[in-house]
Design an enzyme around this catalytic site. Structure first.
Site, PDB file in Angstrom:
ATOM      1  N   HIS A  46      -6.332   2.160   1.724  1.00  0.00           N
ATOM      2  CA  HIS A  46      -5.631   3.365   2.167  1.00  0.00           C
ATOM      3  C   HIS A  46      -6.165   3.922   3.484  1.00  0.00           C
ATOM      4  O   HIS A  46      -5.415   4.159   4.437  1.00  0.00           O
ATOM      5  CB  HIS A  46      -5.721   4.453   1.106  1.00  0.00           C
ATOM      6  CG  HIS A  46      -5.075   4.095  -0.194  1.00  0.00           C
ATOM      7  ND1 HIS A  46      -4.013   3.212  -0.291  1.00  0.00           N
ATOM      8  CD2 HIS A  46      -5.328   4.502  -1.467  1.00  0.00           C
ATOM      9  CE1 HIS A  46      -3.653   3.104  -1.559  1.00  0.00           C
ATOM     10  NE2 HIS A  46      -4.427   3.869  -2.281  1.00  0.00           N
TER      11      HIS A  46
ATOM     12  N   ASP B  13       0.882  -1.161   0.000  1.00  0.00           N
ATOM     13  CA  ASP B  13       0.000   0.000   0.000  1.00  0.00           C
ATOM     14  C   ASP B  13       0.919   1.210   0.000  1.00  0.00           C
ATOM     15  O   ASP B  13       1.508   1.544   1.024  1.00  0.00           O
ATOM     16  CB  ASP B  13      -0.911   0.010   1.226  1.00  0.00           C
ATOM     17  CG  ASP B  13      -1.934   1.148   1.183  1.00  0.00           C
ATOM     18  OD1 ASP B  13      -1.679   2.148   0.464  1.00  0.00           O
ATOM     19  OD2 ASP B  13      -2.967   1.050   1.861  1.00  0.00           O
ATOM     20  N   HIS B  14       1.035   1.871  -1.157  1.00  0.00           N
ATOM     21  CA  HIS B  14       2.063   2.896  -1.295  1.00  0.00           C
ATOM     22  C   HIS B  14       1.838   4.081  -0.357  1.00  0.00           C
ATOM     23  O   HIS B  14       2.768   4.846  -0.090  1.00  0.00           O
ATOM     24  CB  HIS B  14       2.134   3.379  -2.750  1.00  0.00           C
ATOM     25  CG  HIS B  14       0.963   4.210  -3.181  1.00  0.00           C
ATOM     26  ND1 HIS B  14      -0.205   3.677  -3.634  1.00  0.00           N
ATOM     27  CD2 HIS B  14       0.798   5.557  -3.212  1.00  0.00           C
ATOM     28  CE1 HIS B  14      -1.046   4.636  -3.930  1.00  0.00           C
ATOM     29  NE2 HIS B  14      -0.474   5.797  -3.687  1.00  0.00           N
TER      30      HIS B  14
END
Length: 497
Positions: free
Chosen positions: A248, A185-186
């Site tokens: 996110h 999850d960047h």
């Protein structure tokens, strides 16, 4: 990125990275420019090979030319240097594969033997649609290309429900042990997110106040001005809840709400994150109407230009009920957070691009300045993730001058760029890729985290289905449907704008 912490970690003995989906949008915009930047900084191991794998046909020369264009057009374009890129390009090979069968990925074996002979693990990066995760992992297992020294990086979404997430995880773990799996999850690689951990656990002044005794509410917003950007087919099957909240926003919620881990090790950090997900109060049919609002953007204006509504986008289903906006009032049933609402909000075609976390503290118990006409505002800690990365603590302050006691709220600002002293602003994927190279999975999502998050999301989806709750229209360029404004107001709060 905390350079000192990261660069002190030893590089592992990985000998190659194989990128499935190497010609896709994510690879072009983020992955190849991030790998180029790491090579510029001397952070790719000597002899480390980069093998792009996709279905289309291309020669090595053609593929390298595409990567060159991608790097120059990216956020890292200012780093481009012809000599450095030539060194980077020498690492690159391209192979055409059929990722669904063991025989179809045999060209990877030949490319590894030629470009990265010898010992050491291989990193397999699956920048592919989620439907290909299982088949690719199966092909890697059947072909024998993956072994115990290998690692696999998997992009979201992992499934579309707790059942499909479990099925996908089973397919991954049939080939790779859990300590070989890096679910990315960047958002967790962003500088401001890293600083949230430092803010909480490296400063003694916050921990005594980081609980229901001192905090009134928490807000997490991820707002986008763009529409579906040609991804209508994918997005219509996902929607804002599955696409953004499940990954996110819930990850950010976990970092805000987690207990202090025993150490900054992968197991310790992720153990505390999953406890938060287990403590989320289910949102069921009985309260889904009062605790959630959904919307779908209609035509309006974005960036000063008229834009179509969601149902008018190219390739759209004119009767789609997929939500492009969702707002949620969540609660965490544990001792630290009992009674504190966590407001989550995300959507497309909103008024401005903004990702932020707002911690609002409780008001002072009494206003001793009331008799001189001064009012008090609560202290607020604002953590901005994008487009600017900064932390602001709002405090009450006396206005300068001979006034008796006129007060105003002022912000103590910590700009990440100012503190960095002119250091280059990094793409979040650079940090994540570097952690994969070093085998550090602290900022990656563990299997039980994924499935716990989906279990909570599934309850909301089921509540919408059983109550017939449909998205409300909102004009592009607004802050979502009007009902979303009323969501926190029903509980005596309001959105931070």
């Amino acid at each position: 990125m905390n350079e000192n912490m990261t660069l002190d970690l030893p590089l592992t003995t990985c000998r190659a990275l194989v990128m499935f989906g190497a010609t896709g949008d994510l690879a072009r915009r983020m992955l190849w420019p991030s790998l180029y930047a790491l090579d510029c900084d001397g952070l790719l191991p000597p002899g480390f090979a980069l093998i792009g794998a996709a279905h289309s046909k291309a020669s090595d020369t053609e593929f390298v030319a595409r990567i060159r264009e991608a790097v120059q057009a990216s956020a890292n374009g200012g780093l481009f240097d012809a000599a450095v890129f030539d060194r980077f390009a020498a690492r690159i090979r391209y192979v055409s594969v059929d990722a669904g069968t063991a025989g179809g990925i045999e060209p990877i074996r030949a490319a590894l033997a030629e470009s990265a002979p010898g010992e050491g693990g291989v990193i397999f990066y699956l920048s592919t649609p989620p439907t290909l995760i299982g088949p690719i992992c199966g092909a890697l297992r059947e072909s024998g290309i993956a072994d115990r020294a290998s690692r696999v990086v998997v992009e979201k979404p992992i499934g579309t429900s707790v059942a499909s997430a479990h099925e996908t995880n089973e397919a991954i773990n049939a080939t790779f042990a859990e300590d070989q799996v890096f679910r990315i999850d960047h958002y967790l690689g962003k500088e401001a997110v890293q600083n949230l951990l430092a803010l909480r656990f490296a400063n003694a002044i916050f921990e005594p106040l980081w609980n229901a005794n001192a905090i009134e509410q928490v807000q997490i917003t991820v707002a986008e001005t763009v529409g579906v950007e040609g991804r209508w087919g994918y997005y219509d099957n996902a929607g804002a809840l599955r696409d953004m909240v499940q990954s996110h926003l819930l990850q950010l919620l976990c970092l805000v709400a987690m207990e202090p881990p025993a150490s900054f090790t992968p197991s310790a950090v992720r153990n505390e994150k999953v406890k938060v997900l287990w403590s989320l109060r289910p949102i069921t049919q009985a309260d889904v109407g009062a605790h959630t609002v959904t919307g779908q953007y209609a035509e309006g204006y974005a960036g000063g230009k008229p834009v179509p509504g969601y149902r008018e986008e190219e390739g759209a289903n004119r009767s789609s009920d997929t939500e492009t906006f969702v707002a949620i009032r969540a609660e965490i049933d544990n001792w630290r957070w009992a009674g504190v609402p966590f407001y989550l909000r995300t959507g497309k075609r909103l008024q401005r691009r903004s990702s932020e976390i707002v911690i609002q503290f409780k008001s002072a118990p009494t206003n001793i300045f009331a008799e001189v006409g001064a009012s008090l505002a609560p202290n607020v800690l604002l953590i901005k993730l994008q487009p600017d990365e900064m932390i602001t603590l709002s405090l009450m302050h006396k206005k300068a001058g001979l006034n008796e006691m006129a007060l105003e709220q002022v912000g103590l600002d910590l700009s990440i760029e100012d503190v960095a002293g002119g250091s280059r602003r990094r793409i979040a994927y650079e940090r994540m890729l570097l952690d994969v190279l070093r085998g550090n999975s602290s900022l990656f999502v563990r299997r039980d985290e994924v499935e716990a998050a989906w279990q909570w999301i599934d309850g909301i989806i089921e509540g919408w289905r059983t109550t017939g709750q449909k998205p409300r229209p909102y004009g592009a360029g607004s802050w979502g449907p009007s009902a979303a404004i009323g969501l926190p107001e029903r509980f005596g709060h309001s959105w931070h704008e």
